[in-house]
Write a protein that holds these residues in place. Structure first.
Motif, PDB file in Angstrom:
ATOM      1  N   VAL A   1      22.108  18.545  37.465  1.00 19.11           N
ATOM      2  CA  VAL A   1      21.389  18.862  36.022  1.00 19.11           C
ATOM      3  C   VAL A   1      20.290  16.810  36.222  1.00 19.11           C
ATOM      4  N   ARG A   2      21.171  16.242  36.956  1.00 20.54           N
ATOM      5  CA  ARG A   2      20.061  14.748  36.908  1.00 20.54           C
ATOM      6  C   ARG A   2      19.334  14.779  38.666  1.00 20.54           C
ATOM      7  N   ARG A   3      19.324  15.989  39.368  1.00 20.96           N
ATOM      8  CA  ARG A   3      18.569  16.210  40.327  1.00 20.96           C
ATOM      9  C   ARG A   3      17.140  15.195  40.373  1.00 20.96           C
ATOM     10  N   ASN A   4      16.206  15.279  39.127  1.00 14.19           N
ATOM     11  CA  ASN A   4      14.618  14.616  38.734  1.00 14.19           C
ATOM     12  C   ASN A   4      15.464  13.322  39.345  1.00 14.19           C
ATOM     13  N   GLN A   5      16.279  12.299  38.413  1.00  8.53           N
ATOM     14  CA  GLN A   5      16.798  11.492  38.415  1.00  8.53           C
ATOM     15  C   GLN A   5      16.886  10.723  40.131  1.00  8.53           C
ATOM     16  N   ILE A   6      17.708  12.034  40.057  1.00  8.92           N
ATOM     17  CA  ILE A   6      18.003  11.083  41.581  1.00  8.92           C
ATOM     18  C   ILE A   6      17.272  11.083  43.068  1.00  8.92           C
ATOM     19  N   ILE A   7      16.034  12.448  43.554  1.00  9.75           N
ATOM     20  CA  ILE A   7      14.736  12.500  43.711  1.00  9.75           C
ATOM     21  C   ILE A   7      14.158  11.100  43.960  1.00  9.75           C
ATOM     22  N   ALA A   8      14.162  10.362  42.214  1.00  9.48           N
ATOM     23  CA  ALA A   8      13.133   9.575  41.936  1.00  9.48           C
ATOM     24  C   ALA A   8      13.843   8.295  42.872  1.00  9.48           C
ATOM     25  N   PHE A   9      14.780   8.373  42.595  1.00 14.83           N
ATOM     26  CA  PHE A   9      15.680   7.563  42.954  1.00 14.83           C
ATOM     27  C   PHE A   9      15.504   6.931  44.190  1.00 14.83           C
ATOM     28  N   ALA A  10      15.630   8.261  45.035  1.00 15.36           N
ATOM     29  CA  ALA A  10      15.012   7.495  46.307  1.00 15.36           C
ATOM     30  C   ALA A  10      14.061   7.913  47.084  1.00 15.36           C
ATOM     31  N   ALA A  11      12.679   8.258  46.452  1.00 15.41           N
ATOM     32  CA  ALA A  11      11.553   8.434  46.662  1.00 15.41           C
ATOM     33  C   ALA A  11      11.564   6.831  46.133  1.00 15.41           C
ATOM     34  N   GLN A  12      11.451   6.336  45.178  1.00 17.05           N
ATOM     35  CA  GLN A  12      10.949   5.135  44.492  1.00 17.05           C
ATOM     36  C   GLN A  12      12.189   3.689  45.183  1.00 17.05           C
ATOM     37  N   ASN A  13      12.680   3.691  45.901  1.00 17.90           N
ATOM     38  CA  ASN A  13      13.061   2.552  46.932  1.00 17.90           C
ATOM     39  C   ASN A  13      13.359   3.321  48.729  1.00 17.90           C
ATOM     40  N   ARG A  14      12.406   4.897  49.239  1.00 14.56           N
ATOM     41  CA  ARG A  14      12.452   4.976  50.477  1.00 14.56           C
ATOM     42  C   ARG A  14      13.562   5.434  51.263  1.00 14.56           C
ATOM     43  N   LEU A  15      14.262   6.266  50.198  1.00 11.98           N
ATOM     44  CA  LEU A  15      15.522   6.588  51.036  1.00 11.98           C
ATOM     45  C   LEU A  15      15.415   7.775  51.633  1.00 11.98           C
ATOM     46  N   PRO A  16      15.642   8.044  52.643  1.00 16.03           N
ATOM     47  CA  PRO A  16      15.364   9.673  52.752  1.00 16.03           C
ATOM     48  C   PRO A  16      17.383  10.774  52.299  1.00 16.03           C
ATOM     49  N   ALA A  17      16.565  11.683  51.879  1.00  9.99           N
ATOM     50  CA  ALA A  17      18.105  12.083  51.445  1.00  9.99           C
ATOM     51  C   ALA A  17      17.951  13.664  51.658  1.00  9.99           C
ATOM     52  N   ILE A  18      19.320  14.174  51.882  1.00  8.65           N
ATOM     53  CA  ILE A  18      19.997  15.377  52.022  1.00  8.65           C
ATOM     54  C   ILE A  18      20.418  15.600  50.785  1.00  8.65           C
ATOM     55  N   TYR A  19      20.028  17.606  50.314  1.00 15.17           N
ATOM     56  CA  TYR A  19      20.569  17.239  49.512  1.00 15.17           C
ATOM     57  C   TYR A  19      21.338  18.534  49.650  1.00 15.17           C
ATOM     58  N   GLN A  20      22.273  19.679  49.216  1.00 18.01           N
ATOM     59  CA  GLN A  20      23.554  20.737  49.262  1.00 18.01           C
ATOM     60  C   GLN A  20      22.758  21.578  49.221  1.00 18.01           C
ATOM     61  N   PHE A  21      21.324  21.786  47.883  1.00 20.91           N
ATOM     62  CA  PHE A  21      20.546  23.140  47.608  1.00 20.91           C
ATOM     63  C   PHE A  21      19.606  22.943  47.759  1.00 20.91           C
ATOM     64  N   ARG A  22      18.527  23.901  48.126  1.00 22.10           N
ATOM     65  CA  ARG A  22      16.953  24.039  48.289  1.00 22.10           C
ATOM     66  C   ARG A  22      16.762  23.518  46.850  1.00 22.10           C
ATOM     67  N   GLU A  23      16.808  23.806  45.647  1.00 20.12           N
ATOM     68  CA  GLU A  23      16.007  23.155  44.724  1.00 20.12           C
ATOM     69  C   GLU A  23      15.587  22.044  45.082  1.00 20.12           C
ATOM     70  N   TYR A  24      16.775  21.543  45.476  1.00 19.08           N
ATOM     71  CA  TYR A  24      16.099  19.339  45.740  1.00 19.08           C
ATOM     72  C   TYR A  24      14.921  19.523  46.271  1.00 19.08           C
ATOM     73  N   ALA A  25      15.396  20.118  47.394  1.00 22.11           N
ATOM     74  CA  ALA A  25      13.591  20.180  48.549  1.00 22.11           C
ATOM     75  C   ALA A  25      12.289  20.639  47.480  1.00 22.11           C
ATOM     76  N   ALA A  26      12.796  21.693  46.629  1.00 27.02           N
ATOM     77  CA  ALA A  26      11.744  22.298  45.829  1.00 27.02           C
ATOM     78  C   ALA A  26      11.008  21.575  45.117  1.00 27.02           C
ATOM     79  N   SER A  27      12.258  20.441  44.847  1.00 29.30           N
ATOM     80  CA  SER A  27      11.466  19.528  43.653  1.00 29.30           C
ATOM     81  C   SER A  27      11.223  18.256  43.570  1.00 29.30           C
ATOM     82  N   GLY A  28      10.714  17.821  45.156  1.00 35.45           N
ATOM     83  CA  GLY A  28      10.231  16.692  45.708  1.00 35.45           C
ATOM     84  C   GLY A  28      11.451  15.837  46.226  1.00 35.45           C
ATOM     85  N   GLY A  29      12.473  16.628  46.709  1.00 38.95           N
ATOM     86  CA  GLY A  29      13.725  15.855  47.976  1.00 38.95           C
ATOM     87  C   GLY A  29      13.437  16.272  48.918  1.00 38.95           C
ATOM     88  N   LEU A  30      13.473  15.180  49.649  1.00 39.59           N
ATOM     89  CA  LEU A  30      13.540  15.310  51.308  1.00 39.59           C
ATOM     90  C   LEU A  30      13.693  17.140  51.567  1.00 39.59           C
TER      91      LEU A  30
END
Length: 187
Positions: free
Chosen positions: A91-120
């Motif tokens: 539910v907080r996917r976009n907020q978590i992805i934005a936090f990682a991007a703002q802080n320039r942190l590589p992030a890996i998630y469990q589901f493809r939907e995160y990468a499709a939404s802008g996660g690494l």
């Protein structure tokens, strides 16, 4: 029987993060309290220990805890994030992805939907496979099967999805070998 498969997956996730950050990594994991999350945390810790990595755990199951987790991750100067599977995080996917991007942190998630939404990147089973299996269970129950008699089926197919645009924004030069291993590259 489920434990060896999860250990295998968690070990691969930690290895992927280590490939992104070949120095001494201090991985962070956002994990909700209780149940399978506790087991997942133990498996991640075991995998990290096996690979000689350190982790910092930031637990969150509501908005206040998520903000506190973000603060902890910044305070600990983490260099990568591993976000565990959890409906609250979905539910907080976009907020978590934005936090990682703002802080320039590589992030890996469990589901493809995160990468499709802008996660690494993501590494894990497809959510749609789980829904398909749930539908199969419902069909069997409607035909008279007893739920207690149905086998528990673990995912057997895992996919690595890499978002090349997110990698570029983070200034990461992903090795060709990692890109070749990806099941999907998001451009």
């Amino acid at each position: 029987m489920a434990r060896p498969m999860r250990q295998f997956v968690e070990c691969h996730v930690v290895e992927v993060i280590r490939a992104l950050e070949p120095c001494e990594c201090r991985h962070r994991d956002k994990i909700p309290d209780g149940g399978s999350a506790t087991q997942q945390l133990q498996e991640i810790e075991d995998a990290a220990r096996t690979l000689g990595q350190k982790i910092v755990v930031a637990k969150a199951s509501n908005d206040e805890e998520l903000n506190t987790a973000f603060e902890l991750l910044i305070q600990q100067r983490v260099n990568a994030i591993l976000v565990s599977a959890n409906s609250y995080f979905d539910v907080r996917r976009n907020q978590i992805i934005a936090f990682a991007a703002q802080n320039r942190l590589p992030a890996i998630y469990q589901f493809r939907e995160y990468a499709a939404s802008g996660g690494l990147m993501s590494y894990g089973p497809r959510i749609t496979d789980g829904y398909r299996q749930a539908g199969s269970y419902v069909g069997q129950i409607l035909k008279g099967a007893k739920p207690a008699d149905l086998p528990i089926i673990q995912p057997t197919r895992f996919e690595l999805v890499i978002n090349l645009k997110a990698a570029k924004a983070l200034g990461l030069a992903l090795p060709n070998s990692m890109q070749l291993l990806a099941d999907e590259l998001v451009e």
